[in-house]
Design an enzyme around this catalytic site. Structure first.
Site, PDB file in Angstrom:
ATOM      1  N   CYS A  52       0.974  -0.889   0.138  1.00  0.00           N
ATOM      2  CA  CYS A  52      -0.015  -0.212  -0.231  1.00  0.00           C
ATOM      3  C   CYS A  52       1.196   1.182  -0.449  1.00  0.00           C
ATOM      4  O   CYS A  52       1.803   1.447   0.794  1.00  0.00           O
ATOM      5  CB  CYS A  52      -0.785  -0.096   1.445  1.00  0.00           C
ATOM      6  N   CYS A  56       0.266   5.083   6.718  1.00  0.00           N
ATOM      7  CA  CYS A  56       0.017   4.819   8.233  1.00  0.00           C
ATOM      8  C   CYS A  56       0.632   4.174   9.089  1.00  0.00           C
ATOM      9  O   CYS A  56       1.603   2.826   8.210  1.00  0.00           O
ATOM     10  CB  CYS A  56      -1.065   3.615   7.830  1.00  0.00           C
ATOM     11  N   CYS A  59       0.548   0.205  10.151  1.00  0.00           N
ATOM     12  CA  CYS A  59       0.402  -0.684   9.085  1.00  0.00           C
ATOM     13  C   CYS A  59       1.046  -1.448   8.410  1.00  0.00           C
ATOM     14  O   CYS A  59       1.945  -1.098   8.456  1.00  0.00           O
ATOM     15  CB  CYS A  59      -0.751   0.062   8.702  1.00  0.00           C
ATOM     16  N   CYS A  96     -16.834  -8.222   4.487  1.00  0.00           N
ATOM     17  CA  CYS A  96     -16.139  -7.094   4.379  1.00  0.00           C
ATOM     18  C   CYS A  96     -15.108  -7.707   3.494  1.00  0.00           C
ATOM     19  O   CYS A  96     -14.335  -8.582   4.233  1.00  0.00           O
ATOM     20  CB  CYS A  96     -16.121  -6.680   5.539  1.00  0.00           C
ATOM     21  N   CYS A 127     -19.270  -5.132   2.968  1.00  0.00           N
ATOM     22  CA  CYS A 127     -18.955  -4.222   3.500  1.00  0.00           C
ATOM     23  C   CYS A 127     -17.372  -4.147   2.337  1.00  0.00           C
ATOM     24  O   CYS A 127     -16.911  -5.273   1.816  1.00  0.00           O
ATOM     25  CB  CYS A 127     -19.436  -4.267   4.826  1.00  0.00           C
ATOM     26  N   CYS A 187     -18.681   2.981   8.088  1.00  0.00           N
ATOM     27  CA  CYS A 187     -18.661   2.289   8.749  1.00  0.00           C
ATOM     28  C   CYS A 187     -17.240   3.550   9.113  1.00  0.00           C
ATOM     29  O   CYS A 187     -16.289   3.017   8.406  1.00  0.00           O
ATOM     30  CB  CYS A 187     -18.395   0.585   8.670  1.00  0.00           C
ATOM     31  N   ARG A 259     -18.340  -2.133  17.302  1.00  0.00           N
ATOM     32  CA  ARG A 259     -17.567  -2.967  17.016  1.00  0.00           C
ATOM     33  C   ARG A 259     -16.055  -3.755  17.573  1.00  0.00           C
ATOM     34  O   ARG A 259     -16.143  -2.375  17.158  1.00  0.00           O
ATOM     35  CB  ARG A 259     -17.676  -3.217  15.359  1.00  0.00           C
TER      36      ARG A 259
END
Length: 329
Positions: A52, A56, A59, A96, A127, A187, A259
């Site tokens: 990616c 972040c 991550c 998801c 999702c 979400c 959640r």
């Protein structure tokens, strides 16, 4: 009554009140808005892993860090459907799908749209989390039958710059705006334990609770430190602070699903029971959340039995979604 005009001072007072009072109030509000002892179960699958371009700091999938994660190209739609069938059989009502993209390219859209159609036709809520979306992409996902789009704010506006530099906080809000205007359910939540202050946890809740419409689903993740990332040695957050965040979220957003997401595998049954008492009513089940470990299905079934909890049933009309999928394809 739902409010979208909470002040930072009001949220701070809620968050910092005596712990037992906070949890008691959260459970009271939870029972006013949801069936007691029912938990919504979701399954999360990575449909494209690693490399990616975002940075972040938490991550394992970021191309900026050496986390030893093996990257994978897009997995076949047929494999995704097989995973979705197994998830439904194990009690999940929502499936998801996540891809490690900054944003989906146009060449990716036929792939994700087909996936949404076929998963929805199984009778599951759908999702996706694919990074940033533009308005057209959000509308096409809605037309294909997507129910929810996940795009977390991660942390407070003030602390955000210490965690991510490749996209802005307002970029995230823009995506949520596109998702909402397309008619999709939102979400959106965050991660605690990033090295942030208590004021930052309050700030995250402030941003979520003052959106024009509350997110229908609010994941509260506990950081799972990943070797090779800048946060691999961050000090672990006290579980009570995580519970405070959950309870305050329940009070601020009374009709949202709260959640328990990443970090749950390291918590005791008592910790998780307290989180449910504080108003959490949704979990991710399965052995893995994208790339991080998760409490497995067997452990969750044992925990549910011990606590007297039951899985919420899917609300999707299988026949209607199958017809819709054929119409869109």
């Amino acid at each position: 009554m739902q409010r979208n005009d909470w002040t930072r001072a009001e949220i701070t007072a809620l968050y910092r009140q005596p712990f037992m009072d906070l949890v008691f109030e959260a459970q009271r509000i939870h029972r006013q808005n949801f069936e007691q002892n029912r938990i919504q179960i979701s399954t999360l699958l990575s449909i494209k892993t690693g490399k990616c371009p975002e940075d972040c700091k938490y991550c394992s999938q970021s191309a900026h860090y050496d986390s030893k994660l093996e990257s994978e190209k897009r997995i076949a739609v047929e494999k995704v459907i097989k995973e979705a069938i197994e998830a439904k059989a194990s009690g999940s009502s929502r499936f998801c799908m996540g891809a490690a993209w900054r944003n989906p390219h146009e060449r990716d859209m036929p792939y994700v749209l087909q996936m949404v159609q076929e998963v929805k036709a199984l009778g599951l809520e759908t999702c996706m989390t694919l990074g940033m979306l533009n308005a057209s992409q959000a509308e096409r996902l809605k037309d294909a039958g997507l129910d929810y789009y996940n795009h977390n704010l991660d942390t407070s506006r003030e602390y955000y710059q210490h965690i991510i530099s490749t996209r802005t906080f307002d970029d995230r809000l823009d995506t949520l705006d596109h998702v909402r205007h397309a008619g999709l359910k939102v979400c959106s939540g965050g991660i605690v334990g990033l090295g942030e202050s208590q004021n930052d946890r309050i700030g995250l809740l402030y941003e979520l609770a003052t959106l024009p419409i509350h997110p229908e689903s609010v994941p509260i993740n506990m950081l799972v430190p990943i070797t090779g990332t800048p946060l691999e040695n961050v000090e672990k957050l006290d579980v009570i602070e995580w519970i405070r965040t959950i309870a305050t979220a329940r009070i601020l957003m009374p009709q949202s699903y709260i959640r328990l997401s990443a970090g749950r595998e390291s918590l005791s049954d008592a910790d998780q029971a307290l989180a449910f008492m504080a108003g959490a009513n949704s979990i991710f089940s399965g052995e893995k959340l994208l790339t991080t470990p998760n409490a497995g299905q067997g452990k969750d079934q044992a925990l549910f039995h011990k606590l007297g909890l039951k899985a919420e049933q899917p609300k999707v009309n299988v026949r209607a979604t199958a017809i819709n999928a054929m119409a869109v394809s």
